[in-house]
Design a protein around this motif. Sequence first.
Motif, short mmCIF file in Angstrom:
data_model
loop_
_atom_site.label_atom_id
_atom_site.label_comp_id
_atom_site.label_asym_id
_atom_site.label_seq_id
_atom_site.Cartn_x
_atom_site.Cartn_y
_atom_site.Cartn_z
N HIS B 4 0.80 -1.22 0.00
CA HIS B 4 0.00 0.00 0.00
C HIS B 4 0.83 1.26 0.00
N GLU B 11 -1.81 4.34 7.93
CA GLU B 11 -2.84 3.34 7.69
C GLU B 11 -3.59 3.00 8.97
N VAL B 88 -9.70 11.18 6.00
CA VAL B 88 -10.72 10.33 5.39
C VAL B 88 -11.12 10.92 4.05
N ASP B 89 -11.28 12.25 4.05
CA ASP B 89 -11.68 12.95 2.85
C ASP B 89 -10.67 12.77 1.73
N TRP B 91 -8.61 10.28 1.34
CA TRP B 91 -8.68 8.89 0.86
C TRP B 91 -9.84 8.76 -0.13
N LEU B 92 -10.99 9.33 0.24
CA LEU B 92 -12.15 9.27 -0.65
C LEU B 92 -11.88 9.99 -1.97
N GLN B 95 -10.01 7.83 -4.24
CA GLN B 95 -10.86 6.79 -4.84
C GLN B 95 -11.70 7.37 -5.98
N ARG B 96 -12.23 8.57 -5.72
CA ARG B 96 -13.07 9.21 -6.74
C ARG B 96 -12.26 9.52 -7.98
N MET B 98 -9.63 7.95 -9.10
CA MET B 98 -9.36 6.71 -9.83
C MET B 98 -10.60 6.29 -10.61
N TRP B 99 -11.73 6.34 -9.92
CA TRP B 99 -13.02 5.95 -10.47
C TRP B 99 -13.37 6.81 -11.69
N ARG B 102 -11.20 6.11 -14.66
CA ARG B 102 -11.61 4.86 -15.32
C ARG B 102 -12.82 5.10 -16.21
#
Lengths: 118, 118
Positions: B4, B11, B88-89, B91-92, B95-96, B98-99, B102
């Motif tokens: 990671h 983490e 947390v924000d 990290w989200l 993810q967004r 990357m999403w 894609r």
Amino acid sequence: MPKHAGGGAREAALDGVFHALSDPTRRRVVERLGRGPATTSDLARPFDMALPSFLQHLGVLERSGLVTSEKKGRVRTYRLAPEPLERVDSWLDAQRAMWTRRLDQLDSLLYDLKEQQT
Amino acid sequence: MPKHAGGGAREAALDGVFHALSDPTRRRVVERLGRGPATTSDLARPFDMALPSFLQHLGVLERSGLVTSEKKGRVRTYRLAPEPLERVDSWLDAQRAMWTRRLDQLDSLLYDLKEQQT
């Protein structure tokens, strides 16, 4: 009973999503699935972990609604379901909005105090 | 060992923050503290819960770093520490990102396929 804005089911769903994200293995799986669908063995490969333990992590993710899976023959493929992440995001947005509003209020309070002094 | 991006300590901190947020009582406390500091009894008031159980929730929040507390005389006051929520924000956000990338790639793939057909 605690007072809260959301309904019970929505609250319970948020519990499950936060719980699912509280483990580094499960966050890695979410990160991986953000790049596209993957099979059980694709997902398990980077982890030095017994398969039954890894499958338990996948089970937690699936029950939280963060991932869905589909079996074709002997191969199960997992996909990310972005909606629960959006739910976490809107909860955070609401907190930030409150926090920012409070800082703004402190700002104008300080401004008023300064005005009164001059 | 799982691969990671973050360090082990970062983490582990994220584990604790997500775990702290996986409970509706603790999320209510975070929401309340977003409006400003509050004492133990202020925070406990809306909940129909025995004080020792409520204090355990406050302990989980404090160990996660989401809240800090300070005791003056017999009164303990809690404050929100926004940094863990920001973690947390981000990290989200990752993810967004990357999403979304894609989805963009799928978009251009579809565009290319359409171009080839015409």
